[in-house]
Motif scaffolding. Structure first.
Motif, PDB file in Angstrom:
ATOM      1  N   ILE A 365       0.901  -1.380   0.046  1.00 45.24           N
ATOM      2  CA  ILE A 365       0.044   0.157  -0.108  1.00 45.24           C
ATOM      3  C   ILE A 365       1.081   1.262   0.028  1.00 45.24           C
ATOM      4  O   ILE A 365       1.632   1.372   0.922  1.00 45.24           O
ATOM      5  CB  ILE A 365      -0.834   0.013   1.056  1.00 45.24           C
ATOM      6  N   GLU A 366       0.670   2.043  -1.024  1.00 49.65           N
ATOM      7  CA  GLU A 366       1.404   3.433  -1.126  1.00 49.65           C
ATOM      8  C   GLU A 366       1.088   4.313  -0.075  1.00 49.65           C
ATOM      9  O   GLU A 366      -0.055   4.575   0.446  1.00 49.65           O
ATOM     10  CB  GLU A 366       1.344   3.917  -2.386  1.00 49.65           C
ATOM     11  N   CYS A 367       1.996   4.750   0.855  1.00 48.26           N
ATOM     12  CA  CYS A 367       1.904   5.590   2.012  1.00 48.26           C
ATOM     13  C   CYS A 367       2.849   6.925   1.393  1.00 48.26           C
ATOM     14  O   CYS A 367       3.399   6.901   0.518  1.00 48.26           O
ATOM     15  CB  CYS A 367       2.305   5.303   3.332  1.00 48.26           C
ATOM     16  N   LYS A 411       4.823   9.247   8.881  1.00 47.77           N
ATOM     17  CA  LYS A 411       4.559   9.405   7.665  1.00 47.77           C
ATOM     18  C   LYS A 411       4.434   7.917   6.687  1.00 47.77           C
ATOM     19  O   LYS A 411       3.804   7.946   5.647  1.00 47.77           O
ATOM     20  CB  LYS A 411       5.156  10.530   6.781  1.00 47.77           C
ATOM     21  N   ALA A 412       5.161   7.224   7.230  1.00 54.79           N
ATOM     22  CA  ALA A 412       5.375   5.897   6.416  1.00 54.79           C
ATOM     23  C   ALA A 412       3.976   5.133   6.540  1.00 54.79           C
ATOM     24  O   ALA A 412       4.127   3.872   6.179  1.00 54.79           O
ATOM     25  CB  ALA A 412       6.393   4.854   6.737  1.00 54.79           C
ATOM     26  N   LEU A 413       3.195   5.425   7.570  1.00 51.58           N
ATOM     27  CA  LEU A 413       2.006   4.651   8.006  1.00 51.58           C
ATOM     28  C   LEU A 413       0.734   5.470   7.584  1.00 51.58           C
ATOM     29  O   LEU A 413      -0.461   4.834   7.508  1.00 51.58           O
ATOM     30  CB  LEU A 413       1.836   4.483   9.554  1.00 51.58           C
ATOM     31  N   CYS A 414       0.873   6.588   6.833  1.00 49.99           N
ATOM     32  CA  CYS A 414      -0.381   7.424   6.337  1.00 49.99           C
ATOM     33  C   CYS A 414      -0.596   7.136   4.885  1.00 49.99           C
ATOM     34  O   CYS A 414       0.244   7.178   4.098  1.00 49.99           O
ATOM     35  CB  CYS A 414       0.044   8.865   6.360  1.00 49.99           C
ATOM     36  N   MET A 427       2.063  -4.771   4.939  1.00 54.46           N
ATOM     37  CA  MET A 427       1.884  -3.798   3.892  1.00 54.46           C
ATOM     38  C   MET A 427       2.623  -2.710   3.388  1.00 54.46           C
ATOM     39  O   MET A 427       2.610  -2.308   2.233  1.00 54.46           O
ATOM     40  CB  MET A 427       0.352  -3.283   3.912  1.00 54.46           C
ATOM     41  N   ILE A 428       3.480  -2.177   4.183  1.00 54.54           N
ATOM     42  CA  ILE A 428       4.167  -0.863   3.765  1.00 54.54           C
ATOM     43  C   ILE A 428       5.346  -1.301   3.453  1.00 54.54           C
ATOM     44  O   ILE A 428       5.939  -2.567   3.774  1.00 54.54           O
ATOM     45  CB  ILE A 428       4.541  -0.023   5.022  1.00 54.54           C
ATOM     46  N   THR A 429       6.459  -0.520   2.842  1.00 58.11           N
ATOM     47  CA  THR A 429       7.875  -0.797   2.274  1.00 58.11           C
ATOM     48  C   THR A 429       7.745  -1.410   1.142  1.00 58.11           C
ATOM     49  O   THR A 429       7.822  -2.755   1.029  1.00 58.11           O
ATOM     50  CB  THR A 429       8.498  -1.306   3.508  1.00 58.11           C
ATOM     51  N   SER A 430       7.983  -0.802   0.122  1.00 59.63           N
ATOM     52  CA  SER A 430       7.960  -1.415  -1.320  1.00 59.63           C
ATOM     53  C   SER A 430       9.248  -2.174  -1.682  1.00 59.63           C
ATOM     54  O   SER A 430       9.244  -3.270  -2.403  1.00 59.63           O
ATOM     55  CB  SER A 430       7.876  -0.225  -2.467  1.00 59.63           C
ATOM     56  N   THR A 438      11.023  -4.549   8.147  1.00 58.74           N
ATOM     57  CA  THR A 438       9.853  -3.605   8.567  1.00 58.74           C
ATOM     58  C   THR A 438       8.761  -4.921   8.795  1.00 58.74           C
ATOM     59  O   THR A 438       7.625  -4.463   9.605  1.00 58.74           O
ATOM     60  CB  THR A 438       9.244  -2.706   7.669  1.00 58.74           C
ATOM     61  N   ARG A 439       8.685  -5.953   7.987  1.00 55.77           N
ATOM     62  CA  ARG A 439       7.577  -6.920   8.084  1.00 55.77           C
ATOM     63  C   ARG A 439       7.555  -7.962   9.287  1.00 55.77           C
ATOM     64  O   ARG A 439       6.666  -8.543   9.485  1.00 55.77           O
ATOM     65  CB  ARG A 439       7.642  -7.907   6.597  1.00 55.77           C
TER      66      ARG A 439
END
Length: 486
Positions: A365-367, A411-414, A427-430, A438-439
């Motif tokens: 998910i893009e944050c 901001k990495a969670l928004c 879901m975060i961090t591409s 992070t997972r």
């Protein structure tokens, strides 16, 4: 009758009984579709809705409720816990990697609610404690293993004690969106469909279900294998460790509390590639099996993982249906291998499996900010951090510089483009290299406390995620026992 003809007849039958719209059977290949009639859904109202009661979702919901927010937690299964309980492995990691860097200070860098859960588990005999790694400590300095069943109970009790309204056996089926804001989540259970309205939302579904339904931008990298982990009973972990020693394999070793007794082996095993019994090594590779394991009890190995790489994203139901069967075949084969080759496991049996396969990533998910590989390994910090973290799952090949930590910024969670939605966990961090940090479970827990706290503060102020003063959030997190380096 073939499938297409069956579908066509069912649509026509629905139209004739008022169950479907005549227009649905009228044109544009409509025989392939069914048009659902509109329904009036009952509404429940909350301050915060947390979608997904897994690793991060449990902590997010507790954090939100403790701030006085009327909080709902939606969980598909009949219990909370997610990957912590279904993966069954040790929780990585509450500490920095100090043992790999002589002279570096030992620091517990994740505290708060994540540590409260460990404290509760210790009280009921459900945790090894933060047992120091004695070998292979360039990977992790500690092993924090848990009893998966007691974790479910403790997490459930902590949610209820915090005042969270827990809705298990319930799935997120859609989102109600008003411009850049999520107005509600459509949920579905055996009681029917409902709309859960709220001021703030946190997506902790692992798959990014709520964010995707709300129109967030996402991709599906499919850059990890899926897995299931089998708990194996009637085994001897001391003999298991001796087996690897006899074959001169450098494996993992930690001693902690096991069956209520201190200083016993709680983590052991070696990498599959090191096995010098060709038949065993080949059979293990064929089923994606790892020999690293953990336990809290005598005569029990908490998990043996069997991996499977899917050709497409694990959001594909049909492909996952095939994978569920294949992985269960692999787990059964794993138990056979233990019986045949490993001393102390001659009468081993399958004692636990996850109800469904586990993923390491579904949707990305893009944050507002995307944590980079360099952020992680160069131990970078930010002026809006919600937590710090010091573990990387590719250690020792990739480690956080100097046994330090990096920061996870707010901001990495928004979620980008949406005013009142947070995403946290896998879901975060591409970048897959950064995502390998992070997972991990304890990072997801820390993210959950940050997101849940922020969601409650935003709801109380009736403001969007980007309008919350960071100083206010930082003060509350500090008061709740969250550790910060700066």
């Amino acid at each position: 009758m073939d499938r297409r003809e069956f579908s066509k007849r069912m649509l026509l039958a629905g139209a004739g009984t008022g169950l479907g719209s005549p227009a649905a059977a009228a044109g544009d290949r409509s025989e392939d579709y069914y048009e659902e009639p509109a329904k009036r859904l009952p509404i429940r109202s909350f301050d915060v809705v947390v979608a997904g009661g897994g690793t991060g979702g449990v902590v997010a919901a507790i954090a939100a409720a403790r701030q006085g927010a009327k909080t709902a937690l939606i969980e598909l299964k009949g219990y909370p816990g997610g990957t912590v309980t279904e993966g069954g492995t040790a929780l990585h990691s509450y500490y920095n990697l100090w043992k790999a860097f002589p002279g570096v200070e030992k620091r517990q860098v994740v505290k708060g609610i994540a540590q409260e859960i460990i404290d509760r588990l210790m009280q009921v005999g459900g945790c090894t404690g933060h047992a120091e790694m004695l070998e292979h400590y360039t990977y992790d300095s500690v092993c924090t293993a848990i009893d998966t069943e007691l974790y479910k109970l403790v997490a459930f009790e902590m949610l209820v004690e915090a005042g969270v309204e827990v809705f298990v056996n319930t799935r997120v089926a859609g989102a109600i969106v008003d411009g850049p804001r999520v107005r509600g989540a459509i949920v579905e259970s055996r009681a029917g469909r409902e709309a859960f309205y709220a001021k703030s939302f946190v997506d902790c579904t692992a798959y990014g279900d709520l964010a995707a339904q709300a129109g967030a931008k996402y991709t599906e990298p499919n850059d990890y294998p899926v897995c299931n982990s089998v708990g194996i009973g009637n085994v001897d972990i001391d003999k298991y460790h001796e087996f690897f020693r006899a074959h001169k394999l450098s494996g993992q070793l930690a001693r902690g509390v096991r069956s209520g007794q201190p200083d016993l082996i709680v983590r052991a095993g070696a990498d599959t590639s090191q096995i010098d019994i060709p038949e065993l090594a080949e059979a293990a590779r064929a089923i994606g099996m790892s020999f690293i394991t953990t336990t809290v009890h005598d005569n029990y190995l908490m998990f043996i993982k069997c991996n499977l790489k899917l050709p497409i994203s694990p959001t594909d139901r049909d492909e996952v249906s095939k994978a569920e069967l294949e992985i269960r075949r692999r787990m059964a084969k794993a138990v056979e291998l233990f019986r045949e080759y490993i001393p102390g496991c001659e009468k081993a049996f399958m004692a636990r499996t996850s109800p469904s396969l586990c993923i390491r990533r579904g949707r990305f998910i893009e944050c507002d900010y995307d944590i980079t590989h360099e952020d992680v390994i160069e131990a970078r910090h930010f002026d809006d951090e919600v937590m710090v973290y010091g573990f990387h799952d590719k250690a020792p090949r990739l480690q956080i510089q100097g046994g330090g930590t990096y920061g996870v910024p707010y901001k990495a969670l928004c979620v980008k483009g949406i005013q009142n939605l947070f995403a946290c966990g896998m879901m975060i961090t591409s970048d897959r290299r950064a995502h390998m940090s992070t997972r991990n479970t304890v990072c997801c827990m820390g993210q959950g406390q940050g997101a849940g706290t922020a969601a409650a503060l935003c709801a109380a102020r009736n403001c969007g995620t980007r309008d919350l003063p960071y100083g206010t959030l930082r003060d509350v997190l500090n008061h709740a026992g969250v550790y910060f380096e700066t």
